[in-house]
Design a protein around this motif. Sequence first.
Motif, short mmCIF file in Angstrom:
data_model
loop_
_atom_site.label_atom_id
_atom_site.label_comp_id
_atom_site.label_asym_id
_atom_site.label_seq_id
_atom_site.Cartn_x
_atom_site.Cartn_y
_atom_site.Cartn_z
N ARG A 1 69.18 -43.09 30.95
CA ARG A 1 68.50 -43.09 32.26
C ARG A 1 68.49 -41.69 32.87
NH1 ARG A 1 64.55 -44.26 35.17
NH2 ARG A 1 64.98 -44.74 37.33
N THR B 1 78.23 -54.11 33.83
CA THR B 1 76.91 -54.58 33.40
C THR B 1 75.99 -54.82 34.59
OG1 THR B 1 77.85 -55.63 31.45
CG2 THR B 1 75.69 -56.41 32.15
N GLN B 2 76.48 -55.51 35.59
CA GLN B 2 75.65 -55.81 36.75
C GLN B 2 75.22 -54.55 37.48
OE1 GLN B 2 78.23 -58.48 38.85
NE2 GLN B 2 77.74 -60.24 37.55
N GLN C 1 82.02 -57.20 33.51
CA GLN C 1 80.83 -57.80 34.13
C GLN C 1 80.30 -56.93 35.26
OE1 GLN C 1 82.27 -61.65 35.29
NE2 GLN C 1 81.92 -62.55 33.27
N MET D 1 77.61 -48.89 28.34
CA MET D 1 77.07 -48.62 29.67
C MET D 1 76.89 -47.12 29.89
SD MET D 1 76.45 -51.57 30.96
CE MET D 1 76.14 -52.10 29.26
N VAL E 1 73.70 -46.13 28.23
CA VAL E 1 72.57 -46.54 29.06
C VAL E 1 72.38 -45.55 30.21
CG1 VAL E 1 71.75 -48.32 30.68
CG2 VAL E 1 72.74 -49.00 28.48
N VAL F 1 74.86 -51.49 36.22
CA VAL F 1 73.89 -50.74 35.43
C VAL F 1 72.54 -51.45 35.44
CG1 VAL F 1 73.30 -49.99 33.09
CG2 VAL F 1 75.59 -49.60 33.98
N GLU F 2 72.54 -52.76 35.29
CA GLU F 2 71.28 -53.51 35.30
C GLU F 2 70.56 -53.36 36.64
OE1 GLU F 2 72.38 -57.48 34.18
OE2 GLU F 2 72.42 -56.99 32.05
N ALA F 3 71.32 -53.31 37.72
CA ALA F 3 70.73 -53.17 39.05
C ALA F 3 70.47 -51.70 39.41
CB ALA F 3 71.66 -53.78 40.10
N GLN F 4 70.89 -50.80 38.52
CA GLN F 4 70.81 -49.37 38.78
C GLN F 4 71.47 -49.04 40.12
OE1 GLN F 4 66.92 -47.67 38.06
NE2 GLN F 4 66.66 -48.85 36.20
#
Length: 100
Positions: free
Chosen positions: A70, A15-16, A12, A63, A66, A18-21
């Motif tokens: 990026r 994921t958090q 988790q 991840m 991703v 990467v989503e928040a960069q």
Amino acid sequence: MDDLQLIRQLGQALTQAVEAQDWPRLQQADRAIARLLHAMAASPLTQEKRQALQALQQHHRQMYRVCETRRTELEEKMRQHQSQRDGRQAYALFSQEEEL
């Protein structure tokens, strides 16, 4: 916290981050995974832990992809910026010569 909970929590966290960069947080999660794997290396794995680690590994790969995407996007933006900067500099130089 037992190993299974930690494995899931680290997934988790990946994921958090990467989503928040949030790249520093992503590094922290990655280091925590490395520490966990090192600590678990000496002990036998239950089937449940093995499955959780396989899921974490798959998640880590996703991840990573991703992040690679990026990184590629940022490299392209930097190339475009450099190209545009060179053009702006040439234009500015040309404009200055005309003024003289």
